[in-house]
Structure formats: C-alpha cells, structure tokens
Design a protein around this motif. Structure first.
Motif, PDB file in Angstrom:
ATOM      1  N   LEU A   1       0.419  35.388 -15.663  1.00  0.00           N
ATOM      2  CA  LEU A   1      -0.325  36.632 -15.850  1.00  0.00           C
ATOM      3  C   LEU A   1       0.581  37.842 -15.617  1.00  0.00           C
ATOM      4  N   THR A   2       1.364  37.807 -14.555  1.00  0.00           N
ATOM      5  CA  THR A   2       2.275  38.908 -14.235  1.00  0.00           C
ATOM      6  C   THR A   2       3.292  39.110 -15.353  1.00  0.00           C
ATOM      7  N   ARG A   3       3.804  38.020 -15.882  1.00  0.00           N
ATOM      8  CA  ARG A   3       4.772  38.107 -16.984  1.00  0.00           C
ATOM      9  C   ARG A   3       4.121  38.658 -18.254  1.00  0.00           C
ATOM     10  N   LEU A   4       2.862  38.272 -18.509  1.00  0.00           N
ATOM     11  CA  LEU A   4       2.139  38.825 -19.653  1.00  0.00           C
ATOM     12  C   LEU A   4       1.972  40.335 -19.499  1.00  0.00           C
ATOM     13  N   ALA A   5       1.471  40.782 -18.358  1.00  0.00           N
ATOM     14  CA  ALA A   5       1.257  42.215 -18.133  1.00  0.00           C
ATOM     15  C   ALA A   5       2.570  42.991 -18.212  1.00  0.00           C
ATOM     16  N   ALA A   6       3.665  42.384 -17.769  1.00  0.00           N
ATOM     17  CA  ALA A   6       4.970  43.050 -17.784  1.00  0.00           C
ATOM     18  C   ALA A   6       5.502  43.299 -19.204  1.00  0.00           C
ATOM     19  N   LEU A   7       4.907  42.652 -20.194  1.00  0.00           N
ATOM     20  CA  LEU A   7       5.312  42.935 -21.588  1.00  0.00           C
ATOM     21  C   LEU A   7       4.945  44.354 -21.988  1.00  0.00           C
ATOM     22  N   PHE A   8       4.092  45.003 -21.193  1.00  0.00           N
ATOM     23  CA  PHE A   8       3.606  46.350 -21.490  1.00  0.00           C
ATOM     24  C   PHE A   8       3.928  47.267 -20.327  1.00  0.00           C
TER      25      PHE A   8
ATOM     26  N   GLU B   1      -8.431  32.842  -9.051  1.00  0.00           N
ATOM     27  CA  GLU B   1      -8.633  34.069  -9.822  1.00  0.00           C
ATOM     28  C   GLU B   1      -7.472  35.013  -9.571  1.00  0.00           C
ATOM     29  N   ASN B   2      -6.939  35.543 -10.653  1.00  0.00           N
ATOM     30  CA  ASN B   2      -5.853  36.516 -10.627  1.00  0.00           C
ATOM     31  C   ASN B   2      -6.235  37.692 -11.509  1.00  0.00           C
ATOM     32  N   LYS B   3      -5.752  38.880 -11.157  1.00  0.00           N
ATOM     33  CA  LYS B   3      -5.999  40.074 -11.973  1.00  0.00           C
ATOM     34  C   LYS B   3      -4.724  40.872 -12.113  1.00  0.00           C
ATOM     35  N   ALA B   4      -4.611  41.552 -13.242  1.00  0.00           N
ATOM     36  CA  ALA B   4      -3.499  42.458 -13.500  1.00  0.00           C
ATOM     37  C   ALA B   4      -3.969  43.495 -14.508  1.00  0.00           C
ATOM     38  N   VAL B   5      -3.244  44.585 -14.579  1.00  0.00           N
ATOM     39  CA  VAL B   5      -3.515  45.605 -15.591  1.00  0.00           C
ATOM     40  C   VAL B   5      -2.282  45.729 -16.470  1.00  0.00           C
ATOM     41  N   ALA B   6      -2.501  45.646 -17.768  1.00  0.00           N
ATOM     42  CA  ALA B   6      -1.430  45.830 -18.745  1.00  0.00           C
ATOM     43  C   ALA B   6      -1.589  47.219 -19.356  1.00  0.00           C
ATOM     44  N   ALA B   7      -0.500  47.918 -19.520  1.00  0.00           N
ATOM     45  CA  ALA B   7      -0.525  49.277 -20.073  1.00  0.00           C
ATOM     46  C   ALA B   7      -0.564  49.228 -21.600  1.00  0.00           C
TER      47      ALA B   7
ATOM     48  N   VAL C   1      -9.640  49.550 -19.597  1.00  0.00           N
ATOM     49  CA  VAL C   1      -9.707  50.436 -18.428  1.00  0.00           C
ATOM     50  C   VAL C   1      -8.834  51.643 -18.741  1.00  0.00           C
ATOM     51  N   PRO C   2      -9.002  52.734 -17.992  1.00  0.00           N
ATOM     52  CA  PRO C   2      -8.099  53.863 -18.218  1.00  0.00           C
ATOM     53  C   PRO C   2      -6.641  53.402 -18.109  1.00  0.00           C
ATOM     54  N   ASN C   3      -5.832  53.796 -19.028  1.00  0.00           N
ATOM     55  CA  ASN C   3      -4.398  53.457 -19.061  1.00  0.00           C
ATOM     56  C   ASN C   3      -4.091  52.013 -19.418  1.00  0.00           C
ATOM     57  N   GLY C   4      -5.055  51.278 -19.996  1.00  0.00           N
ATOM     58  CA  GLY C   4      -4.706  49.929 -20.422  1.00  0.00           C
ATOM     59  C   GLY C   4      -5.832  48.931 -20.444  1.00  0.00           C
ATOM     60  N   THR C   5      -5.497  47.718 -20.082  1.00  0.00           N
ATOM     61  CA  THR C   5      -6.424  46.590 -20.115  1.00  0.00           C
ATOM     62  C   THR C   5      -6.338  45.824 -18.813  1.00  0.00           C
ATOM     63  N   GLU C   6      -7.496  45.611 -18.182  1.00  0.00           N
ATOM     64  CA  GLU C   6      -7.543  44.735 -17.016  1.00  0.00           C
ATOM     65  C   GLU C   6      -7.669  43.306 -17.517  1.00  0.00           C
TER      66      GLU C   6
ATOM     67  N   TRP D   1      -4.223  40.972 -26.335  1.00  0.00           N
ATOM     68  CA  TRP D   1      -4.667  39.723 -26.966  1.00  0.00           C
ATOM     69  C   TRP D   1      -3.552  39.117 -27.809  1.00  0.00           C
ATOM     70  N   ALA D   2      -2.908  39.943 -28.623  1.00  0.00           N
ATOM     71  CA  ALA D   2      -1.833  39.450 -29.494  1.00  0.00           C
ATOM     72  C   ALA D   2      -0.719  38.804 -28.671  1.00  0.00           C
ATOM     73  N   ALA D   3      -0.403  39.371 -27.519  1.00  0.00           N
ATOM     74  CA  ALA D   3       0.621  38.781 -26.656  1.00  0.00           C
ATOM     75  C   ALA D   3       0.094  37.523 -25.961  1.00  0.00           C
ATOM     76  N   LEU D   4      -1.150  37.570 -25.490  1.00  0.00           N
ATOM     77  CA  LEU D   4      -1.755  36.438 -24.788  1.00  0.00           C
ATOM     78  C   LEU D   4      -1.714  35.169 -25.627  1.00  0.00           C
ATOM     79  N   VAL D   5      -1.995  35.280 -26.905  1.00  0.00           N
ATOM     80  CA  VAL D   5      -2.059  34.098 -27.771  1.00  0.00           C
ATOM     81  C   VAL D   5      -0.680  33.701 -28.298  1.00  0.00           C
ATOM     82  N   ALA D   6       0.362  34.331 -27.757  1.00  0.00           N
ATOM     83  CA  ALA D   6       1.749  33.975 -28.076  1.00  0.00           C
ATOM     84  C   ALA D   6       2.464  33.619 -26.769  1.00  0.00           C
ATOM     85  N   PRO D   7       2.099  32.478 -26.134  1.00  0.00           N
ATOM     86  CA  PRO D   7       2.622  32.151 -24.810  1.00  0.00           C
ATOM     87  C   PRO D   7       4.143  32.036 -24.751  1.00  0.00           C
TER      88      PRO D   7
END
Length: 169
Positions: A159-166, A29-35, A124-129, A42-48
């Motif tokens: 996951l980290t690279r996905l969150a870093a897009l924001f 299990e990994n977690k991150a917050v995207a701003a 979540v406040p300031n983005g998406t967990e 979602w749009a970024a997630l489905v564009a690996p």
C-alpha cells in the motif's frame, strides 16, 4: 519464495498495520493517502508490477505480476521456468472505487483458509484515501498471533509503495 520467511517480512515492512486476531482468524487494515484522483490510483492499483515489492514474490521480479481487473480475473505471477502462481482471484472490480480479491497470500496459500482482500478508494481533499482490508479465516498450522502482524506489514508495504507512486507537490 522470500516472503514466507517471517524475519524478512518484518524487516521489509515500513510500519505496523492495524491487526485484530480472533480464535478463527485475523483482520488487517491499512490506510494511506495518494496525491492523485481515484481513477489514477485505480490505474496504478491494477498494475501491481508498478508497486509490488519483488522480495514478496516467487520469481523475485515485480515485472512478473499481472492483475486482470474484472470478476474472475487473476492476480497472477509468471515464473521463470514457464510456470505461474495465482495469488488471488478478482470477485469485485469497481473502477475508481473498489477492488476485491479472494485468496491466501504468501504462507496462507498452503493453508485451509478463506481470505478476502479489499482495496477501497475514496476521494479526499488533495487525493485519494486508500483503505486496504484483508480478512482471513480458517485453519492455519502456524502461530496466528505472531504471523498476522507480519502479513499486515507486508500488505502495508505494498500500500505504501502504491501511494508513493503519487508524490505530494
């Protein structure tokens, strides 16, 4: 394929994942917050191709990744010789909230495993967990306690690279 090599898997990963190993498999299990809002994530997630590290591919090119975000859709990779790889298959697509795929990634593809990867998005406040959970069970011909953390680190990197897009303001 570069991500089969444990040394490279370890070197490429940014942080340790939460990994639980049992007699029958493992859970990562990994977690991150995207701003950004869940729909944007979602749009970024489905564009690996936008975030997947090409070092963890068969072709060496992130641009070769596609994900058809509907039940039965393929998380696939085109190969330079005209071939292809099905990494996983979509079993649940809830735009803006949940993406669930089944299949063995990397070294798990050739093993007798059942594996499920879930990406859960929560505002979540300031983005998406983003919570990423990979559950793997079955017969594996390698040292599971040694390999599971490496799989977790590779997934955490994506996951980290996905969150870093924001980036945060």
């Amino acid at each position: 394929m570069r991500f089969i090599l444990p040394v490279l898997m370890l070197a490429a990963a940014p942080a340790a994942a939460d990994v639980k190993v049992s007699e029958t498999g493992f859970v990562v299990e990994n977690k991150a917050v995207a701003a950004a809002a869940p729909d944007a994530v979602w749009a970024a997630l489905v564009a690996p191709a936008r975030y997947w590290n090409p070092d963890h591919s068969y072709s060496g090119k992130a641009a070769n990744f596609t994900l058809d975000a509907k039940a039965g859709g393929c998380f696939c990779e085109a190969l330079p010789d005209g071939g292809s790889v099905e990494h996983m298959r979509v079993v649940f697509a809830g735009p803006g909230s949940t993406l669930r795929l089944v299949g063995g990634l990397g070294p798990l593809q050739s093993e007798g495993v059942a594996a499920t990867l879930t990406w859960a998005l929560k505002p979540v406040p300031n983005g998406t967990e983003i919570t990423q959970t990979y559950v793997v069970g079955g017969h594996m011909r390698f040292d599971v306690p040694a390999t599971a953390p490496l799989v977790g680190q590779v997934l955490n990197e994506q996951l980290t690279r996905l969150a870093a897009l924001f980036p945060k303001d």
